[in-house]
Scaffold this motif. Sequence first.
Motif, PDB file in Angstrom:
ATOM      1  N   PRO A 419       0.802  -1.473  -0.046  1.00 14.46           N
ATOM      2  CA  PRO A 419       0.043  -0.073  -0.128  1.00 14.46           C
ATOM      3  C   PRO A 419       0.842   1.213   0.131  1.00 14.46           C
ATOM      4  O   PRO A 419       1.889   1.328   0.684  1.00 14.46           O
ATOM      5  CB  PRO A 419      -0.943   0.053   1.431  1.00 14.46           C
ATOM      6  CG  PRO A 419      -0.058  -1.118   2.157  1.00 14.46           C
ATOM      7  CD  PRO A 419       0.762  -2.043   1.359  1.00 14.46           C
ATOM      8  N   GLU A 420       0.403   2.322  -0.837  1.00  9.10           N
ATOM      9  CA  GLU A 420       1.040   3.572  -0.937  1.00  9.10           C
ATOM     10  C   GLU A 420       0.678   4.368   0.202  1.00  9.10           C
ATOM     11  O   GLU A 420      -0.405   4.076   0.832  1.00  9.10           O
ATOM     12  CB  GLU A 420       0.662   4.226  -2.353  1.00  9.10           C
ATOM     13  CG  GLU A 420       1.381   3.473  -3.206  1.00  9.10           C
ATOM     14  CD  GLU A 420       2.813   3.646  -3.859  1.00  9.10           C
ATOM     15  OE1 GLU A 420       3.383   4.643  -3.260  1.00  9.10           O
ATOM     16  OE2 GLU A 420       3.202   2.887  -4.770  1.00  9.10           O
ATOM     17  N   ALA A 421       1.407   5.549   0.381  1.00 10.96           N
ATOM     18  CA  ALA A 421       1.031   6.383   1.459  1.00 10.96           C
ATOM     19  C   ALA A 421      -0.342   6.928   0.731  1.00 10.96           C
ATOM     20  O   ALA A 421      -0.451   7.119  -0.412  1.00 10.96           O
ATOM     21  CB  ALA A 421       2.088   7.557   1.552  1.00 10.96           C
ATOM     22  N   PRO A 422      -1.160   7.434   1.806  1.00 12.95           N
ATOM     23  CA  PRO A 422      -2.578   8.179   1.337  1.00 12.95           C
ATOM     24  C   PRO A 422      -2.076   9.306   0.217  1.00 12.95           C
ATOM     25  O   PRO A 422      -3.077   9.703  -0.306  1.00 12.95           O
ATOM     26  CB  PRO A 422      -3.069   8.660   2.719  1.00 12.95           C
ATOM     27  CG  PRO A 422      -2.455   7.707   3.828  1.00 12.95           C
ATOM     28  CD  PRO A 422      -1.247   7.445   3.251  1.00 12.95           C
ATOM     29  N   SER A 423      -1.027  10.035   0.543  1.00 12.70           N
ATOM     30  CA  SER A 423      -1.033  11.156  -0.509  1.00 12.70           C
ATOM     31  C   SER A 423      -0.368  10.883  -1.641  1.00 12.70           C
ATOM     32  O   SER A 423      -0.288  11.702  -2.583  1.00 12.70           O
ATOM     33  CB  SER A 423       0.058  11.906   0.191  1.00 12.70           C
ATOM     34  OG  SER A 423       1.400  11.568   0.458  1.00 12.70           O
ATOM     35  N   GLY A 424       0.010   9.263  -2.056  1.00 11.63           N
ATOM     36  CA  GLY A 424       0.248   9.151  -3.113  1.00 11.63           C
ATOM     37  C   GLY A 424       1.712   9.144  -3.269  1.00 11.63           C
ATOM     38  O   GLY A 424       2.510   8.896  -4.244  1.00 11.63           O
ATOM     39  N   GLY A 425       2.352   9.407  -2.266  1.00  9.03           N
ATOM     40  CA  GLY A 425       3.870   9.696  -2.409  1.00  9.03           C
ATOM     41  C   GLY A 425       4.580   8.553  -1.969  1.00  9.03           C
ATOM     42  O   GLY A 425       4.084   7.316  -2.119  1.00  9.03           O
ATOM     43  N   PHE A 564      16.051   4.452  -6.801  1.00  7.60           N
ATOM     44  CA  PHE A 564      14.640   4.556  -7.318  1.00  7.60           C
ATOM     45  C   PHE A 564      13.621   3.636  -6.701  1.00  7.60           C
ATOM     46  O   PHE A 564      13.815   2.537  -6.998  1.00  7.60           O
ATOM     47  CB  PHE A 564      14.610   4.771  -8.741  1.00  7.60           C
ATOM     48  CG  PHE A 564      15.085   4.041  -9.597  1.00  7.60           C
ATOM     49  CD1 PHE A 564      14.258   2.705 -10.129  1.00  7.60           C
ATOM     50  CD2 PHE A 564      16.220   3.734  -9.980  1.00  7.60           C
ATOM     51  CE1 PHE A 564      14.898   1.786 -11.029  1.00  7.60           C
ATOM     52  CE2 PHE A 564      16.922   2.973 -10.950  1.00  7.60           C
ATOM     53  CZ  PHE A 564      16.374   1.744 -11.261  1.00  7.60           C
ATOM     54  N   ARG A 565      12.379   4.177  -5.971  1.00  5.57           N
ATOM     55  CA  ARG A 565      11.471   3.128  -5.673  1.00  5.57           C
ATOM     56  C   ARG A 565      10.344   4.018  -5.105  1.00  5.57           C
ATOM     57  O   ARG A 565      10.475   5.390  -5.049  1.00  5.57           O
ATOM     58  CB  ARG A 565      12.008   2.641  -4.105  1.00  5.57           C
ATOM     59  CG  ARG A 565      12.521   3.572  -3.175  1.00  5.57           C
ATOM     60  CD  ARG A 565      13.031   2.940  -1.856  1.00  5.57           C
ATOM     61  NE  ARG A 565      11.987   2.341  -1.173  1.00  5.57           N
ATOM     62  CZ  ARG A 565      11.160   3.266  -0.382  1.00  5.57           C
ATOM     63  NH1 ARG A 565      11.313   4.514  -0.131  1.00  5.57           N
ATOM     64  NH2 ARG A 565      10.283   2.624   0.536  1.00  5.57           N
ATOM     65  N   GLY A 566       9.399   3.479  -4.795  1.00  6.51           N
ATOM     66  CA  GLY A 566       7.913   4.229  -4.558  1.00  6.51           C
ATOM     67  C   GLY A 566       7.553   4.861  -5.617  1.00  6.51           C
ATOM     68  O   GLY A 566       6.969   4.521  -6.747  1.00  6.51           O
ATOM     69  N   ALA A 567       7.563   6.241  -5.509  1.00  6.57           N
ATOM     70  CA  ALA A 567       7.147   7.243  -6.578  1.00  6.57           C
ATOM     71  C   ALA A 567       8.000   7.961  -7.102  1.00  6.57           C
ATOM     72  O   ALA A 567       7.688   8.861  -8.097  1.00  6.57           O
ATOM     73  CB  ALA A 567       6.238   8.091  -6.056  1.00  6.57           C
ATOM     74  N   GLY A 568       9.348   7.990  -6.711  1.00  8.70           N
ATOM     75  CA  GLY A 568      10.387   8.846  -7.190  1.00  8.70           C
ATOM     76  C   GLY A 568      11.810   8.214  -7.054  1.00  8.70           C
ATOM     77  O   GLY A 568      12.205   7.014  -6.601  1.00  8.70           O
ATOM     78  N   ALA A 569      12.562   9.052  -7.751  1.00  5.23           N
ATOM     79  CA  ALA A 569      14.115   8.794  -7.325  1.00  5.23           C
ATOM     80  C   ALA A 569      14.834   9.736  -6.569  1.00  5.23           C
ATOM     81  O   ALA A 569      14.525  11.031  -6.645  1.00  5.23           O
ATOM     82  CB  ALA A 569      14.907   8.594  -8.671  1.00  5.23           C
ATOM     83  N   GLU A 570      15.926   9.375  -5.746  1.00  6.29           N
ATOM     84  CA  GLU A 570      16.830  10.148  -5.023  1.00  6.29           C
ATOM     85  C   GLU A 570      18.150   9.947  -5.289  1.00  6.29           C
ATOM     86  O   GLU A 570      18.611   8.814  -5.464  1.00  6.29           O
ATOM     87  CB  GLU A 570      16.521  10.366  -3.784  1.00  6.29           C
ATOM     88  CG  GLU A 570      16.632   8.979  -2.832  1.00  6.29           C
ATOM     89  CD  GLU A 570      16.463   9.049  -1.601  1.00  6.29           C
ATOM     90  OE1 GLU A 570      16.194  10.171  -1.137  1.00  6.29           O
ATOM     91  OE2 GLU A 570      16.251   7.980  -0.826  1.00  6.29           O
ATOM     92  N   GLY A 593       8.415  -0.811  -2.218  1.00  2.00           N
ATOM     93  CA  GLY A 593       7.486  -0.147  -2.786  1.00  2.00           C
ATOM     94  C   GLY A 593       7.340  -0.561  -4.410  1.00  2.00           C
ATOM     95  O   GLY A 593       7.840  -1.452  -4.859  1.00  2.00           O
ATOM     96  N   ARG A 594       6.896   0.549  -5.317  1.00  3.13           N
ATOM     97  CA  ARG A 594       6.563   0.381  -6.739  1.00  3.13           C
ATOM     98  C   ARG A 594       8.113   0.683  -7.087  1.00  3.13           C
ATOM     99  O   ARG A 594       9.025   1.168  -6.627  1.00  3.13           O
ATOM    100  CB  ARG A 594       5.550   1.039  -7.277  1.00  3.13           C
ATOM    101  CG  ARG A 594       4.167   0.862  -6.617  1.00  3.13           C
ATOM    102  CD  ARG A 594       2.993   1.338  -7.366  1.00  3.13           C
ATOM    103  NE  ARG A 594       1.811   0.904  -6.742  1.00  3.13           N
ATOM    104  CZ  ARG A 594       1.195  -0.142  -7.060  1.00  3.13           C
ATOM    105  NH1 ARG A 594       1.557  -0.708  -8.369  1.00  3.13           N
ATOM    106  NH2 ARG A 594      -0.094  -0.487  -6.738  1.00  3.13           N
ATOM    107  N   THR A 595       8.171   0.607  -8.714  1.00 12.98           N
ATOM    108  CA  THR A 595       9.201   0.819  -9.509  1.00 12.98           C
ATOM    109  C   THR A 595       9.207   1.984 -10.521  1.00 12.98           C
ATOM    110  O   THR A 595       8.493   1.906 -11.620  1.00 12.98           O
ATOM    111  CB  THR A 595       9.677  -0.378 -10.258  1.00 12.98           C
ATOM    112  OG1 THR A 595       9.590  -1.596  -9.592  1.00 12.98           O
ATOM    113  CG2 THR A 595      11.163  -0.169 -11.102  1.00 12.98           C
ATOM    114  N   PRO A 596       9.625   3.114 -10.126  1.00  8.84           N
ATOM    115  CA  PRO A 596       9.541   4.522 -10.806  1.00  8.84           C
ATOM    116  C   PRO A 596      10.661   4.375 -11.841  1.00  8.84           C
ATOM    117  O   PRO A 596      11.726   5.259 -11.647  1.00  8.84           O
ATOM    118  CB  PRO A 596       9.635   5.486  -9.714  1.00  8.84           C
ATOM    119  CG  PRO A 596      10.483   4.971  -8.933  1.00  8.84           C
ATOM    120  CD  PRO A 596      10.337   3.519  -8.650  1.00  8.84           C
ATOM    121  N   LEU A 597      10.866   3.565 -12.885  1.00  9.24           N
ATOM    122  CA  LEU A 597      12.175   3.407 -13.639  1.00  9.24           C
ATOM    123  C   LEU A 597      12.271   4.728 -14.318  1.00  9.24           C
ATOM    124  O   LEU A 597      13.423   5.038 -14.485  1.00  9.24           O
ATOM    125  CB  LEU A 597      11.886   2.182 -14.683  1.00  9.24           C
ATOM    126  CG  LEU A 597      12.820   2.027 -15.590  1.00  9.24           C
ATOM    127  CD1 LEU A 597      14.286   1.641 -14.873  1.00  9.24           C
ATOM    128  CD2 LEU A 597      12.696   0.756 -16.734  1.00  9.24           C
TER     129      LEU A 597
END
Length: 708
Positions: A419-425, A564-570, A593-597
Motif C-alpha cells: 500500500p502506498e501512502a495516502p498522499s500518493g507519495g 529509485f523506489r515508490g514514486a520517485g528517485a533520489e 514499494g513500486r518501481t519508478p524506472l
Amino acid sequence: MTRSESAPSYPFTALVGAQELTTALVLSAIAPEIGGVLVRGEKGTAKSTAVRALASVLPEQQVAQGCRFGCDPERSEDCPDEPHSGPATTRPARLVELPVGATEDRVVGSLDLRRALGEGEAAYQPGLLADAHRGILYVDEVNLLHDHLVDVLLDAAAMGRNTVERDGVSISHPARVTLVGTMNPEEGELRPQLLDRFGLTVHIAASRDPHERAEVVRRRLDSDADPAGFAARFAESEAELTQRLADAREAVRHVRLDERTLRTIARVCAGFDVDGMRADIVTARTAAAHAAWQGRDHVTRADIRAAALLSLPHRRRRAPFDAPGLDEDLLDALLDDEPEDDPPGGGDSPGDEGGGGPEQETPPQDQPEQSPEEDAHEEDGSGSTNGPRPKSEDSAAEGSTDPSTRAEDTPSSESEDAPEAPSGGMPTPVGTASAQQPYRARRLELAGVGSGPSGRRSPALTPRGRTVGVHPAGIEPAGAPVHLTATLRASAARRAGGLGPARVTGTDLRHAVTRGREANLVLLAVDASGSMAARKRMSEVKTAVLSLLLDAYQRRDRVGLITFRGAGAEVALPPTSSVDAAAARLAEMPHGGRTPLAEGLSEVARVVARERVRDRNQRALVVIVTDGRATAGTHALARAQRIADAWGTAASAMETVVVDCESGRFRMGLAADLAGRMGAEHIPLEQVAASGLVEIVTDRTSPRRSAA
C-alpha cells in the motif's frame, strides 16, 4: 612557503581545549623522529591555527653558516655544501607550508633557470624539502594532495633525504622533516602508505560545552582586534613553554626504556593486531618523549598508555569503513597483563616466563584481546567511535535469518502491491539491508585516452605525468609544464638561422605533452523497489558499492549512488570519494514499494549533466541495476522506454551497463529491451553475483557496445 616572522601568530598557550592535539604536537616537537602528526577533524576546529602556533614556541636552532639546507653544525649530514666553514649561526625553528597545488619541482628543487640560461651552468635550486630540513613541513588538507607529491613525501620520509635526478641535475641532500598534516575526513581519505608515515594521529571535534565555546570565541575576537596586544598577554607562558620544550629535548636522550617496558609496548601493539613494526618503534619513542615532558627519567604505564592512544589508532587492522580509534578497555587490559610493580630484574631475566614465581601463577590474560574487541564502538575523549569492528557482527546478523526464515520475511518486502501512502507519495520503507565486508575490486580503466582530472584510474593527458611529446609552437595549454630541452633546442635553431636575439625569447618557449591517469565518475543507479528488495540481493548491491568506494578512494575516483523506489528517485549518495560519508549514507538506504524506472533514468541523466558542467572532461560510467519493470505512475513502462530511446544523445559522454536482475522461470526481458534501447551492454544477473557486479564495472576496458 616559510612562516612569516612579521605578524604574530596566535599563541599556542592561548588555545582552549584540544588537549590531545596540543599533547601530540608537543611530543612530536620533543622527539622529531616520532614522525609527525596527522590531525583529523571537522572544519572550524583550529587545526591549522594550532599547527602554525607551534612554530612560535619551538626552541631556536644552531645552523651551519652559509648552508643552503640549514644543517646541524655538530653532525655530519652528507650535505652538498660541506665542508661548512665559519661559526654557527642561530635561527628560529622553521614551519614550511606545502600548498596542495604545489608543483613537484618546487617541492624537491630543480634546475636554476636563471643561472642555466644566463651563465650556462647547471646549478641546483633547493625546494621546500630543503627549507623544511630540521623543521616542520605542514600540509593543510593533506588528503587532497596530488599523488605525485605524495610519492615525493613518502620517499623523503622513508630516507630522510631528498634525491633529485632531473633536468641535468643529480643531487642528494638531507631532508629530515617533521611532517604535520591536517584534513577533514568528509573530503576524502588519505592513502594508506602516507597515513602510516605519520607517527601520531589525533581526531579533534568542537567542544559541546557552552562555556568553553564562548571562551574560544572571546579569545579569537580579542586576537583579531589586537594581534600584538593579545600575543603580549601570553608572552610569558609562551616563553615558559619554549624553555620546557628545550629541557625535554635534552632530557629525552636519558629516558630509560628497560626490557619490561619494551615487552609491554610489544604486547599492546600485538594485541591491537597492527601491521609491521613501525607501531612498536613509534610507541616507544612517544612514551619516552611523554616521560621527558612529565619530568621523569623512566617510562611508566601512564606514558605507554598516552603514547598508544596517539600512535595506534591509525595503524590497527580494521575494516576499511570503520572509524579510526582505539578500544581503551582493551588497552587497559593489555597494560594490566603484567603488573607494574614487578621487580625490574624479573622482567629482564631471559628465563622469566618459566621461573614459576608468584607472578607466574596468574596465566597470561588472552581473554581481553577478544572480548573487548567484540564489545567494539567505544568512544574516545573527542566523542568519535572507536574499536575494531567485530568480524562476526555482520555474519551474526545474517546468521539470525536462515534461508527458510528469509523466504517467510521476503514476500511483504518484494511485493509491488504494497500500500502506498495516502498522499500518493513514497510508501513507508519496508526495510533496509546491511552490506557485508567489502572486498578488493579490480581496477576500472575506461577505453581511450581522456583529459579528465588527475587521478590513478584511466589513461589521460594530464598536466603531470610522463612526457610523451611537445605541444606545437605558440600553444600554451593551461598547467602544461615547460619542456626545457625543446625550448633550448628551438632557441638554438633560431639563432643558427640568424633570426632574433641570442638569448631565449618567448617565441622559443615549448610545453610538454604529459600522459598520466585521470579520475573517473562511476554512477550506480539501483532499483530499490519491492521486486528488488530481497534482503540478500540488496545486501550484495550495497557490498559492491562499498567495494567500489574503497577502490575509488585509493585511486581517486568518484562514485555516486541513485536509488529509485515508490514514486520517485533520489541521489542517495552524491558523487564523492569520502568512504566514511558513503558508508553512513548507504547503511540507511531503504527498499520496497513500486518501481519508478522513468524517474530513475531521468535522475541519472540530470546527475551526469550536472557533473559534466562541473567538470566537462571527466568521463562517466553508469551502471543501472534493475529488472526492467516500471509500475509507478501512469504509462510507466512507455515513459521509461521513451527516455531510453533518447539516451543516445546523453550517452556520448558515458558508458552504460544494464545489470538484469529479473528472476523466475518466466521472464519478460524488459531489462534486455531497456539495454537495447539505450545502446548499453546487457548483463544477466546470473552471470554477476555480488562480486560480479564489481567485475562488470572494473572490467570496462572497451567502448560502449550495443546489445546483441
